[in-house]
Design an enzyme around this catalytic site. Structure first.
Site, PDB file in Angstrom:
ATOM      1  N   HIS A   1      13.581   2.170 -59.073  1.00  0.00           N
ATOM      2  CA  HIS A   1      14.626   1.187 -58.740  1.00  0.00           C
ATOM      3  C   HIS A   1      15.179   0.573 -60.033  1.00  0.00           C
ATOM      4  O   HIS A   1      14.416   0.319 -60.986  1.00  0.00           O
ATOM      5  CB  HIS A   1      14.067   0.079 -57.835  1.00  0.00           C
ATOM      6  CG  HIS A   1      15.147  -0.826 -57.316  1.00  0.00           C
ATOM      7  ND1 HIS A   1      15.627  -1.881 -58.042  1.00  0.00           N
ATOM      8  CD2 HIS A   1      15.871  -0.785 -56.178  1.00  0.00           C
ATOM      9  CE1 HIS A   1      16.599  -2.473 -57.353  1.00  0.00           C
ATOM     10  NE2 HIS A   1      16.761  -1.826 -56.214  1.00  0.00           N
TER      11      HIS A   1
ATOM     12  N   GLU B   1      21.773   4.840 -56.288  1.00  0.00           N
ATOM     13  CA  GLU B   1      22.104   3.424 -56.422  1.00  0.00           C
ATOM     14  C   GLU B   1      22.718   3.186 -57.798  1.00  0.00           C
ATOM     15  O   GLU B   1      21.971   2.949 -58.770  1.00  0.00           O
ATOM     16  CB  GLU B   1      20.839   2.582 -56.285  1.00  0.00           C
ATOM     17  CG  GLU B   1      20.184   2.665 -54.935  1.00  0.00           C
ATOM     18  CD  GLU B   1      19.498   1.354 -54.574  1.00  0.00           C
ATOM     19  OE1 GLU B   1      19.928   0.727 -53.602  1.00  0.00           O
ATOM     20  OE2 GLU B   1      18.578   0.948 -55.279  1.00  0.00           O
TER      21      GLU B   1
HETATM   22  P1  PGA Z   1      22.005  -4.934 -52.707  1.00  0.00           P
HETATM   23  O1  PGA Z   1      20.640  -4.299 -53.221  1.00  0.00           O
HETATM   24  O2  PGA Z   1      22.364  -4.248 -51.404  1.00  0.00           O
HETATM   25  O3  PGA Z   1      21.707  -6.374 -52.534  1.00  0.00           O
HETATM   26  O4  PGA Z   1      23.038  -4.648 -53.763  1.00  0.00           O
HETATM   27  C1  PGA Z   1      20.456  -2.926 -53.227  1.00  0.00           C
HETATM   28  C2  PGA Z   1      19.195  -2.575 -53.955  1.00  0.00           C
HETATM   29  O5  PGA Z   1      18.842  -3.228 -54.943  1.00  0.00           O
HETATM   30  O6  PGA Z   1      18.513  -1.625 -53.548  1.00  0.00           O
END
Ligand code: PGA
Length: 248
Positions: free
Chosen positions: A96, A163
């Site tokens: 992450h 992401e």
């Molecule tokens: P967010 O977080 O939807 O608040 O942008 C996503 C994540 O960190 O996985």
């Protein structure tokens, strides 16, 4: 094309216990209504066992936000793959952006992947570029690097979450769907090259009730942060993205 839609949230650090119980309750109810969807919740470690017990008997997967990359005895404050296996973690996230920012990058993520395969712990691997990159070749390089650790480990249950770092959290800007389409195509291409073509690839980064429909069609599921945590948010974001698609 993976057969199941995946939909889940990483609740990060600050959500309280009761809100977690409510969120998991909502995931359990959704899992009965939408059996074609694999729901998952990744709480902080102290809540793992309690939420796992609550979700028992449903298809909701409860998993961990982290696993240690360290080995040996003299290590304090870390969580081992072995213990995660023992308490029944059904998914473990690595890579992450907020962990990479604390130094858990490249070789460390590769070590974590190896530990998780040793214990056959299903893994959610997050990948994404730090800044928006419009040049396809430059972006591909980032994905190649972040996925290359998969070449050195046996095949085991894996989900990838795309992401883009610049789209995550407060101040993040949701990526344009056409940008996500191009990035996911590149990630899938890499996964095919790694003999993992059936790996589901989710999108995460400022997913909300408003933009979920735009993403739902273009990836194998959604990985949601803030928008899923307030009262009823998990259900609202899910149904906004998928109700029409599934009930068609
Ligand atoms: P967010 O977080 O939807 O608040 O942008 C996503 C994540 O960190 O996985």
């Amino acid at each position: 094309m993976p057969s199941k839609i995946h939909f889940g949230t990483n609740t990060k650090r600050d959500l309280d216990r009761q809100s977690h119980l409510n969120l998991v309750q909502s995931a359990i109810e959704l899992s009965a209504e939408y059996p074609e969807v694999q729901f998952f919740v990744l709480p902080p470690a102290p809540l793992l066992a309690e939420l796992k017990a609550k979700a028992d008997g449903s298809s909701v997967r409860i998993g961990s936000q982290m696993v240690t990359y360290t080995s040996g005895f003299n290590v304090t404050g870390e969580i081992s793959a072995r213990l995660l296996k023992e308490v029944g973690s059904e998914l473990v996230m690595v890579g992450h952006a907020e962990r990479r920012a604390q130094g858990e990058d490249g070789p460390i993520v590769d070590k974590q992947l190896r530990m998780l395969t040793d214990y056959q712990l299903p893994t959610l691997l997050c990948v994404g570029e730090d800044e928006k990159i419009d040049d396809a070749n430059t972006r591909l390089k980032v994905f190649k690097e972040q996925l290359q650790g998969l070449a050195n480990i046996p095949k085991y249950p894996l989900i990838v979450a795309y992401e883009p770092v610049w789209s995550i959290g407060d101040g993040g800007e949701a990526a344009a769907p056409e940008y996500v389409v191009a990035a996911i195509k590149q990630i899938k291409g890499q996964l095919i090259g790694l003999n993992r073509g059936s790996t589901p690839v989710l999108y995460g980064g400022s997913v909300s009730e408003e933009n979920a429909p735009a993403y739902a069609h273009i990836c194998d599921g959604l990985f949601v942060g803030r928008a899923a945590w307030n009262e009823g948010g998990f259900r609202r974001v899910f149904e906004s993205g998928y109700k029409k698609i599934i009930k068609k």
